[in-house]
Every structure is written in structure tokens, then in C-alpha cells.
Motif scaffolding. Sequence first.
Motif, PDB file in Angstrom:
ATOM      1  N   ALA A  24       5.541   5.952  -1.579  1.00 34.76           N
ATOM      2  CA  ALA A  24       5.462   6.887  -0.396  1.00 34.76           C
ATOM      3  C   ALA A  24       5.375   8.186  -0.964  1.00 34.76           C
ATOM      4  O   ALA A  24       6.462   8.604  -1.881  1.00 34.76           O
ATOM      5  CB  ALA A  24       6.274   6.631   0.537  1.00 34.76           C
ATOM      6  N   LYS A  32       1.621  10.962   3.274  1.00 35.63           N
ATOM      7  CA  LYS A  32       1.886  12.017   4.209  1.00 35.63           C
ATOM      8  C   LYS A  32       1.003  13.189   3.920  1.00 35.63           C
ATOM      9  O   LYS A  32       1.342  13.740   2.644  1.00 35.63           O
ATOM     10  CB  LYS A  32       3.399  12.310   4.364  1.00 35.63           C
ATOM     11  N   HIS A  54       2.125   4.912   1.268  1.00 35.41           N
ATOM     12  CA  HIS A  54       2.272   5.537   2.328  1.00 35.41           C
ATOM     13  C   HIS A  54       1.936   7.086   1.839  1.00 35.41           C
ATOM     14  O   HIS A  54       2.586   7.570   0.819  1.00 35.41           O
ATOM     15  CB  HIS A  54       3.648   5.265   2.930  1.00 35.41           C
ATOM     16  N   ALA A  89      -1.900   8.336  13.383  1.00 36.57           N
ATOM     17  CA  ALA A  89      -0.925   8.426  12.138  1.00 36.57           C
ATOM     18  C   ALA A  89       0.548   8.787  12.855  1.00 36.57           C
ATOM     19  O   ALA A  89       0.415   9.217  14.198  1.00 36.57           O
ATOM     20  CB  ALA A  89      -1.409   9.634  11.219  1.00 36.57           C
ATOM     21  N   GLN A  90       1.390   8.637  11.915  1.00 36.81           N
ATOM     22  CA  GLN A  90       2.797   9.003  12.599  1.00 36.81           C
ATOM     23  C   GLN A  90       3.029  10.616  12.343  1.00 36.81           C
ATOM     24  O   GLN A  90       2.542  11.230  11.369  1.00 36.81           O
ATOM     25  CB  GLN A  90       3.748   8.324  11.707  1.00 36.81           C
ATOM     26  N   ARG A 133      -3.924   5.729  -3.230  1.00 33.52           N
ATOM     27  CA  ARG A 133      -4.120   4.443  -2.979  1.00 33.52           C
ATOM     28  C   ARG A 133      -4.477   3.679  -4.026  1.00 33.52           C
ATOM     29  O   ARG A 133      -4.230   2.232  -4.249  1.00 33.52           O
ATOM     30  CB  ARG A 133      -5.260   4.403  -1.680  1.00 33.52           C
ATOM     31  N   GLU A 171       0.716  -1.283   0.029  1.00 31.33           N
ATOM     32  CA  GLU A 171       0.089   0.070   0.185  1.00 31.33           C
ATOM     33  C   GLU A 171       0.969   1.121   0.053  1.00 31.33           C
ATOM     34  O   GLU A 171       2.297   1.185   0.670  1.00 31.33           O
ATOM     35  CB  GLU A 171      -0.989   0.082   1.167  1.00 31.33           C
ATOM     36  N   ASP A 216      -1.102   8.196   6.328  1.00 34.17           N
ATOM     37  CA  ASP A 216      -0.233   7.257   7.216  1.00 34.17           C
ATOM     38  C   ASP A 216       0.678   8.323   8.165  1.00 34.17           C
ATOM     39  O   ASP A 216       1.076   8.072   9.364  1.00 34.17           O
ATOM     40  CB  ASP A 216       0.664   6.368   6.543  1.00 34.17           C
ATOM     41  N   GLY A 256      -7.292   8.544   6.159  1.00 38.45           N
ATOM     42  CA  GLY A 256      -6.519   7.475   6.350  1.00 38.45           C
ATOM     43  C   GLY A 256      -4.867   7.877   6.122  1.00 38.45           C
ATOM     44  O   GLY A 256      -4.084   6.765   5.829  1.00 38.45           O
TER      45      GLY A 256
END
Length: 215
Positions: A185, A7, A5, A56-57, A212, A3, A26, A24
Amino acid sequence: MAEVHVKICGLSTEATLDAALDAGADLVGFVHFPKSPRHVSLEKGRGLAGRARGRAQRVVLLVDPDDVLLAAVAETLDPDWIQLHGKESPQRVAEIRARTRRPVLKAVGVAAAADLVALPDYAEVADRLLLDAKPPPGADLPGGNGRSFDWDILRGVVLPAGTMLSGGLDAENVGTALSRTGLAAVDVSSGVEIRPGEKDPARITAFVAAARRRA
Ligand SMILES: O=C(O)c1ccccc1NCC(=O)[C@H](O)[C@H](O)COP(=O)(O)O
């Protein structure tokens, strides 16, 4: 296929942060750089980072930070990542990583193939690389300019796992960018805004969905 990533960077309000989290994303990025229209104070960043904890990060974005600011950021925001978007040398990146005991996302400006020469040295010391369009001469901001670089520069280049593509992305071009670069990403700021510094929840949702889907 893994998937993608995603930001979303430069979030500065609870509502748009919630939109990124609900979509959603990440990673969510908070800019602490007073010249930026996305700048958040350490106190505002504390609230936003706390709101995103566990969902999330959390990335705090700094430009050539000194050690005093680094300590204040680590203490106040407790970020999952520190993103360095200035002229930090590989040695300084290693110092910051050791001093803060946080993973470092190092942004490298790309305008031509020659700019890729620096990547191996940064890959040695940073946990992840973010490839962003090099700012135009005289630009006020080292990033967040809504400009892309020629993704074909990356053709045939072996990049560390996790390398993020950034610069001028939006819901319309992110699929093509992913296909042309083979990266997994992506990072966006301007492409999900109505105007500099004002994120649009609908564009955030559309960007995450498009990333995605890939192309
Ligand atoms: O976003 C900013 O205002 C900013 C200011 C100073 C240094 C870096 C900045 N942004 C860094 C990012 O990670 C952006 O998401 C990245 O440069 C892509 O921006 P955009 O081309 O606007 O999507």
C-alpha cells in the motif's frame, strides 16, 4: 500477489479528484490543515467527499484535532477514514477512534530504525499505519514534504497488514519502494503535483499505473 492499494492525498479540486478516481485510486485524501497548500475547508471537503462516495475510500487528514473539529469533520465530510498526522499519542488515537466511530489511519514519522519502536503501540489502537518520512526540523508541515526515508530501515521488520508506505514517492520510484519494502500500500502527494498544492492528472494516472505494475 495482492493488488497494491493506492492512496492519492491532498486532493483539492473536482478535476484532480476525478483523475484519481478514474485512475483507480483506492483511497483519496483531503487535507484539513490551514498551513497546508492542499488545505480544504470543511464545506469544500463535503463536496469532494460526496463526489468520491462509492468510488474510493474517503480519508480526511487532520493534525492533532480537538474534539470540536472531530465532530464537525465527521458531520460534514462523513469520511471513511480519519488520518492522524500529528503528535497524537496511542491513547488519543484510541479516543478519536471511539469518539468518531471511524477507522483511523495513524501516520508515524520515520527517519531512523529507532522510530519504529512506537509502531506496536499504535498498531494496537489504529486500524492502519502510514509510515511517512519524519519532517525535517523546523518544517511547516508534518507531512506532504516530498521527502522519503531509507526504505531499508524496514528490512526484516514485521509490519501490520495494510501498512502504507509514504514520503517522497512518485511514478519513477514507487515500484522500487514496493519491492524493497515488501509493502502493498502506498500514499503520495508531492510526487503527483506540478507545484505544492497543484495536482497533475497525468502524474496521478502514471503513479497509480506504476504502483500497480510494482517493479
Ligand atoms: O500533504 C500535506 O500538505 C500535509 C499537511 C499536513 C500533514 C500531513 C500532510 N500530508 C500527509 C500525507 O498523507 C502525505 O500524502 C504524505 O505525507 C506524503 O507526502 P509526500 O511526501 O508529499 O508524497
